[in-house]
Structures are given as structure tokens and as C-alpha cells.
Design a protein around this motif. Structure first.
Motif, short mmCIF file in Angstrom:
data_model
loop_
_atom_site.label_atom_id
_atom_site.label_comp_id
_atom_site.label_asym_id
_atom_site.label_seq_id
_atom_site.Cartn_x
_atom_site.Cartn_y
_atom_site.Cartn_z
N ASP A 1 4.95 12.76 -0.92
CA ASP A 1 4.37 11.88 -1.95
C ASP A 1 3.20 11.08 -1.39
O ASP A 1 3.18 10.72 -0.21
N ILE B 1 1.64 7.80 -1.02
CA ILE B 1 2.09 6.40 -1.15
C ILE B 1 1.31 5.50 -0.18
O ILE B 1 1.78 5.22 0.94
N ARG C 1 2.95 2.58 1.90
CA ARG C 1 3.76 2.69 3.12
C ARG C 1 3.07 1.98 4.29
O ARG C 1 3.71 1.52 5.22
#
Ligand code: HEM
Length: 489
Positions: free
Chosen positions: A401, A403, A406
Motif C-alpha cells: 500500500d 502510505i 508511515r
């Protein structure tokens, strides 16, 4: 003189090849430890190899051996093994021997140069000119004007943004190397040279890769068309590299021309007492290496960024809001803002992690090595699976994914750029300039455009080659309301 027909030549080559194979076989047999485990699967051409290797390494361990190859090819899949082997052991600073690439003259190119004194000098020249301290002082104007030029071109977009990005990055690298905007002939030749290199590296395509003795077969021998092809390709490579370099020297002699890598190095190194024809030759070939090293890698990263923005409207909006708040809407973001834009920084890291421009780096070792009881014979092809390290779910949760958040956590995972640029004595010397250019492009396009999909979000479809850029896709660059004054249009 003894005249040999094609059959005679064939018999001699077969005999020599058999002796060569027996010698190698005996060498591998006599060692007590084993090669790393083999992948029990033949890799299909349409599947990205790095994904297959990563999958197998979960069960087989950090090092795996690829089957069905004439020589051992070992893949390193974890950061720990890469650090142990590549960063701490200079034997692995070598590159494999690619006979066809060498026939094309590519051993002059930094990326193909074997580990030794010449490579060290080449890298010293690169580290000097593309060092962190020179990014803003020497290359600041280039970074500013070329990223602005991309925004202008996207604003006036007549045709696909994809070609616009690629040609902007190519211009950036030629301006960096030689201080001039390339004409179409130069770009055509430079692309053809890269295409030749790609063809030369295709596994299984050239008999000379499996039968090194064919290297010595003269071009007039029937069936030796590869020699003529290579010699034409080499001529093109040498004439482009020499021509562009001497053009800068002439400009310097006349007191004209722009700043460039060649000029910067010649001005600096020519004051050294040891500077002579060898160093000049090194600067020339290093400059000639920049196009192939820097164009696809940088444009692949920028195109991945655009693809991901077209798919993730909310992330894009958040990035824009950060720029609007921190920088404002009355000027373009610049390098002075980099440290104040944490979300843009996280976004760039995640783009690189998601689709690293070089998922597999190639090394080799000049002496026999052992790693945790596993044997790595001398001259093994080592593939370093950067993609696997950046998709390690124990380090990057939900690695499939996209993201950026993070990297906004209190204890973020490691910066992907620590791995993206390779390892040890072969780590990319263009990392600082690449990071700087990508930051300029990302921050400036986000501040002036909204990137929107053309209907459905574009698919995550990447090429399978050495640099897996997104395959051409559709999207729109919609100028934001403040864009035209900001871009001076
Ligand atoms: C996002 C952009 C880039 C990425 C991801 C990238 C990545 C890499 C990687 C993985 C390697 C091989 C490292 C290894 O073998 O361990 C490499 C080598 C190299 N890169 Fe880059 N690179 C980028 C941009 C650039 C730029 C802009 C330049 C120059 C202007 C450049 C110049 C080089 C050179 C000369 C080498 C060969 C170094 C050697 O063999 O010793 N790269 N790069």
C-alpha cells in the motif's frame, strides 16, 4: 596457412568451451560449502523477477541462487546480508563481465568499470562535483531553472505529459554534464546508445556471452554480424562522448559556455599537480556515463510520483495544503523549504519505496567468499534485490500500500533512500543531485497543479525492464488558480 571452414571453427570452439566448463565445474565441486538454495521455479519473462525472488527468499533465506543459468547467479534479498557483504567487503564492489557490453565500449562507462584504481578515480571525480556541499552552490541555478521549465511545459501542455517529463529530465542531465541544452540529434544518438546497452545486456541473446572465445572472432567471419553491430555501436558511443567533451573544452578556451560537470571538474582538477591526460580521459568518460545513469532513473521516479498522485487525491491535497501553509501561494517552494515540509519529504520517501527505480542492482566478487556457511564463488553475478528490502513487511507494514504517513510516525521505518541508491563502494554517486531535483519537481508541481486522473484512476502497471517506469498512462495537469503568476506566465 591452414584454412578452417565453419565446421572447423565450430569444433575448435566446442573443444575450448568444454575445457573451460570442466575447469569451472572442478572448481565448484572441490569446495566444501554449498551455494545458497536454488529457487525451484523457472522465472517467467512477464513476471517482475524481483517479486519472485522476494517471495522465495521468505522460505529459502536471505541468499538464493537462480536456477538454469550457466554460472551461479545469487540474489541478496535482505538489508542485513547486503550490509554484511556489499558494504563491509570490497570484493563485492566488482561488476560482472558482460562481453557484449564490452564490445560496445561500455567498460569506459562508470557503471560497467571493474573495481580498481580507475574506478576509484572516476568516483572521486563524481563525489567531488556532485557532493552535498555543491548541490546548492554549484547546481542551484540548474535545479531551479530546469524544474521551473518543467512546470512551464506542463502548463502549456500540447501533448502527453509523459514525453514532457522524459525530455525535461534528459535536458537536465545533458545540461548538468555539458552545460548546454541538447538538440534532437544529440538526444536521438544518446537514446540509441542506451538502447544498444539494453540489447547487449539481454540474457541469452548473444552467443559471445556464453562462449567468450567468440570475442576474438573477426567481423568478416560468416555469422559474426554481432561484431559489426558492436563496432558501429561503439563508434557512436565514443564519438558522442568525445564530441560533447571537446565542445566544452573549446568553449572554455574561448571563455564562453555555461557551468557543467565537465567544466567544474576540469577547472578544479587541472590545478592538481598530478592532473594529466589520464584524468582528462576520466572526466570525459564519467561525463559520458551520466546520461544512461541519470535519465531513466530520475524520470522513472517522477513518473511514479505522478501516477500515485493521480490515484491518491486526498494525499495530494494534504501535500498541497502543507506547501500552501508553510511556503504560501506567492512563491514557488525551493531548497530552503525542504526541512520545513515533512509531509512532502514523507511522500517522496514513499514514492521511492513503492517503486524503486532500480529494483535489482548488479554486483560481482573478485574472490571466493562464504556467507553463513554458504559459498559465493569468485565472479558470481550478484543481484541485490532493493525492491525486496523496501517491501519487507517486518520493516514497512502493508508494503503493497502507498502510505506516506508511515514516515510521519514518531519512530519511522528507515529512509528508503538509504537503500534506493545501492551499496558500499558502488553506491550511486548521483544520489544528492537526484534527491535535489526530485524534491524541486515534486514540491513545485504540487504547488502549481492538481494532478487528476482521466476518468478511472490509472492502473499500477510498471515496465519489467532494468528501470520499471510506469507504462504510459493518462492524467491531467490542472493549473491551480495562482499558478500563472507564480510561474511568471
Ligand atoms: C532516482 C534516481 C536514481 C536512482 C534510484 C539511482 C540508483 C542507482 C543505483 C541503485 C546504482 C547502482 C548502485 C550499486 O551498484 O550498488 C546507481 C549507480 C550509478 N548512478 Fe545512480 N541513481 C539515480 C540517479 C542518478 C543520477 C542523477 C546520476 C548522475 C547524474 C547517477 C549516476 C550514477 C552512476 C555514475 C552510477 C555508477 C556507479 C558505479 O558503478 O560505481 N545516478 N544508481
Amino acid at each position: 596457412m591452414l584454412e578452417l571452414g565453419p565446421q572447423g571453427w565450430g569444433a575448435i570452439l566446442a573443444l575450448l568451451w568444454t575445457l573451460f566448463a570442466i575447469r569451472n565445474w572442478r572448481r565448484y565441486r572441490t569446495s566444501s560449502s554449498r551455494l545458497p538454495p536454488y529457487i525451484p521455479e523457472k522465472i517467467l519473462p512477464h513476471e517482475p523477477q524481483w517479486i519472485v525472488y522476494a517471495r522465495w527468499s521468505r522460505t529459502l533465506g536471505a541468499l538464493i541462487t537462480i536456477p538454469h543459468m550457466r554460472r551461479p547467479v545469487i540474489v541478496i534479498n535482505t538489508r542485513e546480508a547486503a550490509d554484511d557483504l556489499l558494504t563491509r567487503n570490497k570484493s563485492f564492489a566488482c561488476r560482472p563481465y558482460f562481453p557484449m557490453a564490452e564490445l560496445l565500449g561500455r567498460q569506459h562507462n562508470v557503471g560497467f568499470t571493474y573495481y580498481g584504481e580507475r574506478l576509484k578515480k572516476m568516483r572521486a571525480v563524481l563525489h567531488f562535483s556532485l557532493s552535498k556541499r555543491h548541490i546548492s552552490t554549484v547546481w542551484g541555478d540548474l535545479l531551479d531553472s530546469q524544474s521551473l521549465c518543467l512546470c512551464h511545459d506542463l502548463f502549456r501542455l500540447q501533448q502527453g505529459f509523459y514525453d514532457t517529463v522524459e525530455s525535461n529530465v534528459q535536458t537536465f542531465i545533458v545540461r548538468l554534464a555539458y552545460g548546454r541544452t541538447p538538440d534532437t540529434k544529440y538526444l536521438k544518438d544518446a537514446q540509441e546508445i542506451m538502447h544498444h546497452t539494453g540489447q547487449a545486456l539481454q540474457p541469452g541473446r548473444w552467443a559471445v556471452d556464453n562462449y567468450p572465445l567468440l570475442w576474438w572472432v573477426p567481423s568478416w567471419v560468416p555469422g559474426a554480424g554481432f561484431q559489426r553491430w558492436a563496432s558501429d555501436g561503439k563508434e557512436l558511443f565514443l564519438s558522442l562522448t568525445r564530441g560533447a567533451f571537446h565542445h566544452v573544452k573549446e568553449e572554455m578556451a574561448q571563455g564562453s559556455g555555461q557551468n557543467s560537470f565537465v567544466r567544474h571538474c576540469l577547472l578544479h582538477f587541472s590545478t592538481n599537480p598530478g592532473f594529466g591526460p589520464e584524468m582528462e580521459d576520466i572526466v570525459m568518460y564519467v561525463a559520458g556515463s551520466l546520461f544512461s545513469a541519470g535519465t531513466e532513473t530520475v524520470s522513472g521516479s517522477i513518473l511514479t510520483f505522478i501516477l500515485l498522485m493521480a490515484r491518491h487525491e486526498q494525499i495530494q491535497e494534504r501535500a498541497f495544503q502543507e506547501i500552501a501553509t508553510v511556503v504560501g501561494l506567492d512563491r514557488l517552494p525551493g531548497p530552503q523549504d525542504a526541512d520545513s515540509l515533512p509531509f512532502i519529504n514523507a511522500l517522496v520517501q514513499e514514492v521511492h519505496r513503492f517503486n524503486p527505480s532500480i529494483p535489482l542492482a548488479t554486483h560481482s566478487n573478485y574472490q571466493d567468499e562464504e556467507y553463513r556457511g554458504q559459498r559465493i564463488p569468485r565472479k558470481t553475478w550478484i543481484l541485490v534485490n532493493i525492491w525486496a528490502m523496501l517491501h519487507d513487511e517486518t520493516v514497512y507494514e502493508n508494503p503493497a500500500d502507498f502510505i506516506p504517513d508511515r514516515f510521519m510516525q514518531r519512530n519511522p521505518p528507515p529512509d528508503p533512500r538509504d537503500l534506493l541508491y545501492g551499496f558500499g563502494r558502488r553506491r550511486c554517486p548521483g544520489a544528492y543531485i537526484a534527491n535535489a531535483f526530485i524534491f524541486h519537481v515534486v514540491a513545485r508541481t504540487l504547488s502549481t497543479f492538481k494532478i487528476t486522473p482521466d476518468g478511472a484512476p490509472p492502473p499500477l502497471d510498471f515496465a519489467c525492464g532494468f528501470v520499471p517506469s510506469p507504462k504510459p498512462f493518462q492524467c491531467h495537469f490542472v493549473p491551480r488558480s495562482h499558478a500563472s503568476p507564480l510561474l511568471g506566465l
